[in-house]
Design a protein around this motif. Sequence first.
Motif, PDB file in Angstrom:
ATOM      1  N   PHE A   3      -8.353   9.317  39.501  1.00  0.00           N
ATOM      2  CA  PHE A   3      -8.231   7.934  39.715  1.00  0.00           C
ATOM      3  C   PHE A   3      -9.239   6.902  38.823  1.00  0.00           C
ATOM      4  O   PHE A   3      -9.984   7.551  38.263  1.00  0.00           O
ATOM      5  CB  PHE A   3      -9.113   7.903  40.680  1.00  0.00           C
ATOM      6  N   CYS A   4      -9.021   5.728  38.623  1.00  0.00           N
ATOM      7  CA  CYS A   4      -8.830   5.312  38.020  1.00  0.00           C
ATOM      8  C   CYS A   4     -10.591   4.402  38.229  1.00  0.00           C
ATOM      9  O   CYS A   4     -11.100   4.388  38.903  1.00  0.00           O
ATOM     10  CB  CYS A   4      -8.311   3.483  37.792  1.00  0.00           C
ATOM     11  N   ASP A   5     -11.162   4.390  37.412  1.00  0.00           N
ATOM     12  CA  ASP A   5     -12.906   4.053  36.914  1.00  0.00           C
ATOM     13  C   ASP A   5     -13.731   2.905  37.406  1.00  0.00           C
ATOM     14  O   ASP A   5     -14.109   2.065  37.771  1.00  0.00           O
ATOM     15  CB  ASP A   5     -13.803   4.693  35.768  1.00  0.00           C
ATOM     16  N   ASP A   6     -11.656   1.991  37.156  1.00  0.00           N
ATOM     17  CA  ASP A   6     -12.680   0.506  37.055  1.00  0.00           C
ATOM     18  C   ASP A   6     -11.974   0.470  38.311  1.00  0.00           C
ATOM     19  O   ASP A   6     -13.395  -0.962  39.084  1.00  0.00           O
ATOM     20  CB  ASP A   6     -11.491  -0.068  36.090  1.00  0.00           C
ATOM     21  N   CYS A   7     -10.969   0.550  39.418  1.00  0.00           N
ATOM     22  CA  CYS A   7     -10.509  -0.122  40.329  1.00  0.00           C
ATOM     23  C   CYS A   7     -10.267   0.924  41.560  1.00  0.00           C
ATOM     24  O   CYS A   7     -10.152   0.615  42.560  1.00  0.00           O
ATOM     25  CB  CYS A   7      -9.238  -1.233  40.074  1.00  0.00           C
ATOM     26  N   GLY A   8     -10.047   2.008  40.768  1.00  0.00           N
ATOM     27  CA  GLY A   8     -10.214   3.521  41.887  1.00  0.00           C
ATOM     28  C   GLY A   8      -8.761   4.049  42.495  1.00  0.00           C
ATOM     29  O   GLY A   8      -8.107   4.548  43.499  1.00  0.00           O
ATOM     30  N   SER A   9      -8.139   3.071  41.506  1.00  0.00           N
ATOM     31  CA  SER A   9      -6.235   3.702  42.170  1.00  0.00           C
ATOM     32  C   SER A   9      -6.267   5.171  41.154  1.00  0.00           C
ATOM     33  O   SER A   9      -6.388   5.256  40.095  1.00  0.00           O
ATOM     34  CB  SER A   9      -5.634   2.098  41.386  1.00  0.00           C
ATOM     35  N   MET A  10      -5.332   4.883  41.999  1.00  0.00           N
ATOM     36  CA  MET A  10      -4.522   6.288  41.412  1.00  0.00           C
ATOM     37  C   MET A  10      -3.822   5.604  40.428  1.00  0.00           C
ATOM     38  O   MET A  10      -3.434   5.343  39.892  1.00  0.00           O
ATOM     39  CB  MET A  10      -3.737   7.553  42.590  1.00  0.00           C
ATOM     40  N   MET A  11      -3.861   7.113  39.313  1.00  0.00           N
ATOM     41  CA  MET A  11      -3.597   6.593  37.721  1.00  0.00           C
ATOM     42  C   MET A  11      -2.195   8.612  37.878  1.00  0.00           C
ATOM     43  O   MET A  11      -2.850   8.867  38.378  1.00  0.00           O
ATOM     44  CB  MET A  11      -4.200   7.423  37.243  1.00  0.00           C
ATOM     45  N   LYS A  12      -1.413   7.519  36.958  1.00  0.00           N
ATOM     46  CA  LYS A  12       0.043   8.556  36.510  1.00  0.00           C
ATOM     47  C   LYS A  12      -0.352   8.632  35.093  1.00  0.00           C
ATOM     48  O   LYS A  12      -0.815   7.727  34.459  1.00  0.00           O
ATOM     49  CB  LYS A  12       0.845   7.540  36.755  1.00  0.00           C
ATOM     50  N   SER A  13      -0.018   9.541  34.301  1.00  0.00           N
ATOM     51  CA  SER A  13       0.215  10.569  33.993  1.00  0.00           C
ATOM     52  C   SER A  13       0.871   9.677  32.727  1.00  0.00           C
ATOM     53  O   SER A  13       2.433  10.150  33.066  1.00  0.00           O
ATOM     54  CB  SER A  13      -0.053  11.880  33.372  1.00  0.00           C
ATOM     55  N   GLU A  14       0.863   8.686  31.913  1.00  0.00           N
ATOM     56  CA  GLU A  14       1.959   8.573  29.870  1.00  0.00           C
ATOM     57  C   GLU A  14       1.400   8.913  28.992  1.00  0.00           C
ATOM     58  O   GLU A  14       0.462   8.001  28.502  1.00  0.00           O
ATOM     59  CB  GLU A  14       2.416   6.883  30.360  1.00  0.00           C
ATOM     60  N   ASP A  15       2.902   9.468  28.584  1.00  0.00           N
ATOM     61  CA  ASP A  15       2.184  10.453  27.285  1.00  0.00           C
ATOM     62  C   ASP A  15       1.011  10.386  26.703  1.00  0.00           C
ATOM     63  O   ASP A  15       0.123   9.750  25.367  1.00  0.00           O
ATOM     64  CB  ASP A  15       2.291   8.313  26.510  1.00  0.00           C
ATOM     65  N   GLY A  16       0.063  11.273  27.651  1.00  0.00           N
ATOM     66  CA  GLY A  16      -1.209  11.784  27.286  1.00  0.00           C
ATOM     67  C   GLY A  16      -2.093  11.155  27.431  1.00  0.00           C
ATOM     68  O   GLY A  16      -3.272  11.097  27.106  1.00  0.00           O
ATOM     69  N   VAL A  17      -2.152   9.571  28.315  1.00  0.00           N
ATOM     70  CA  VAL A  17      -3.496   9.296  29.041  1.00  0.00           C
ATOM     71  C   VAL A  17      -2.977   9.405  30.399  1.00  0.00           C
ATOM     72  O   VAL A  17      -2.092  10.001  30.509  1.00  0.00           O
ATOM     73  CB  VAL A  17      -3.894   7.941  27.865  1.00  0.00           C
ATOM     74  N   TRP A  18      -3.948   8.938  30.908  1.00  0.00           N
ATOM     75  CA  TRP A  18      -3.739   8.457  32.642  1.00  0.00           C
ATOM     76  C   TRP A  18      -3.968   6.940  32.545  1.00  0.00           C
ATOM     77  O   TRP A  18      -4.442   6.671  31.905  1.00  0.00           O
ATOM     78  CB  TRP A  18      -5.041   8.848  33.045  1.00  0.00           C
ATOM     79  N   VAL A  19      -2.864   6.230  33.055  1.00  0.00           N
ATOM     80  CA  VAL A  19      -2.897   4.585  33.292  1.00  0.00           C
ATOM     81  C   VAL A  19      -2.974   4.561  34.699  1.00  0.00           C
ATOM     82  O   VAL A  19      -2.022   5.449  35.521  1.00  0.00           O
ATOM     83  CB  VAL A  19      -0.933   4.667  32.498  1.00  0.00           C
ATOM     84  N   CYS A  20      -3.935   3.927  34.825  1.00  0.00           N
ATOM     85  CA  CYS A  20      -3.942   3.136  36.032  1.00  0.00           C
ATOM     86  C   CYS A  20      -2.416   2.048  36.615  1.00  0.00           C
ATOM     87  O   CYS A  20      -1.931   1.389  35.585  1.00  0.00           O
ATOM     88  CB  CYS A  20      -5.394   1.790  36.288  1.00  0.00           C
ATOM     89  N   SER A  21      -1.876   2.384  37.658  1.00  0.00           N
ATOM     90  CA  SER A  21      -0.880   1.862  38.046  1.00  0.00           C
ATOM     91  C   SER A  21      -1.468   0.750  39.186  1.00  0.00           C
ATOM     92  O   SER A  21      -0.375  -0.325  39.431  1.00  0.00           O
ATOM     93  CB  SER A  21      -0.320   2.337  39.373  1.00  0.00           C
ATOM     94  N   SER A  22      -2.388   0.161  38.795  1.00  0.00           N
ATOM     95  CA  SER A  22      -2.658  -1.115  39.875  1.00  0.00           C
ATOM     96  C   SER A  22      -3.151  -2.370  38.619  1.00  0.00           C
ATOM     97  O   SER A  22      -3.109  -3.487  38.389  1.00  0.00           O
ATOM     98  CB  SER A  22      -3.854  -0.878  40.385  1.00  0.00           C
ATOM     99  N   CYS A  23      -4.421  -2.179  37.216  1.00  0.00           N
ATOM    100  CA  CYS A  23      -4.921  -2.695  36.792  1.00  0.00           C
ATOM    101  C   CYS A  23      -4.426  -2.355  35.145  1.00  0.00           C
ATOM    102  O   CYS A  23      -4.971  -3.169  34.082  1.00  0.00           O
ATOM    103  CB  CYS A  23      -6.583  -2.300  36.672  1.00  0.00           C
ATOM    104  N   GLY A  24      -3.750  -0.961  35.502  1.00  0.00           N
ATOM    105  CA  GLY A  24      -3.392  -0.907  33.449  1.00  0.00           C
ATOM    106  C   GLY A  24      -4.581  -0.174  32.482  1.00  0.00           C
ATOM    107  O   GLY A  24      -3.947  -0.309  31.640  1.00  0.00           O
TER     108      GLY A  24
END
Length: 104
Positions: A3-24
């Motif tokens: 989960f994103c530390d900034d907005c709390g949304s669920m993150m997805k994995s892209e190219d070895g990093v977690w990316v927030c689906s809401s705030c990026g």
Amino acid sequence: MQFCDDCGSMMKSEDGVWVCSSCGAEQARGDDEGMVTTTDQEDSEIVDTSEIDEEVGPTTDAQCPECDNDRARWELKQIRAADESETRFFTCTECGHKWREDDH
């Protein structure tokens, strides 16, 4: 799952990093030991349950409204909203009659 530390949304994995689906926002993935991720549907297998004997499952003391037998197989299913209780389905072990019980 992350989960994103900034907005709390669920993150997805892209190219070895977690990316927030809401705030990026992005976070390093770190050590994923013990984590299992499935994305390939080809590994999924359809299970054929058509030949399973229906006389499998737990039984309980329940009076059949058709034949007055005192044993029935039972199962619970969530058929209403998630905040409501499950519905109990019964099948008589003697005559096969099916009925259900709801909490009111």
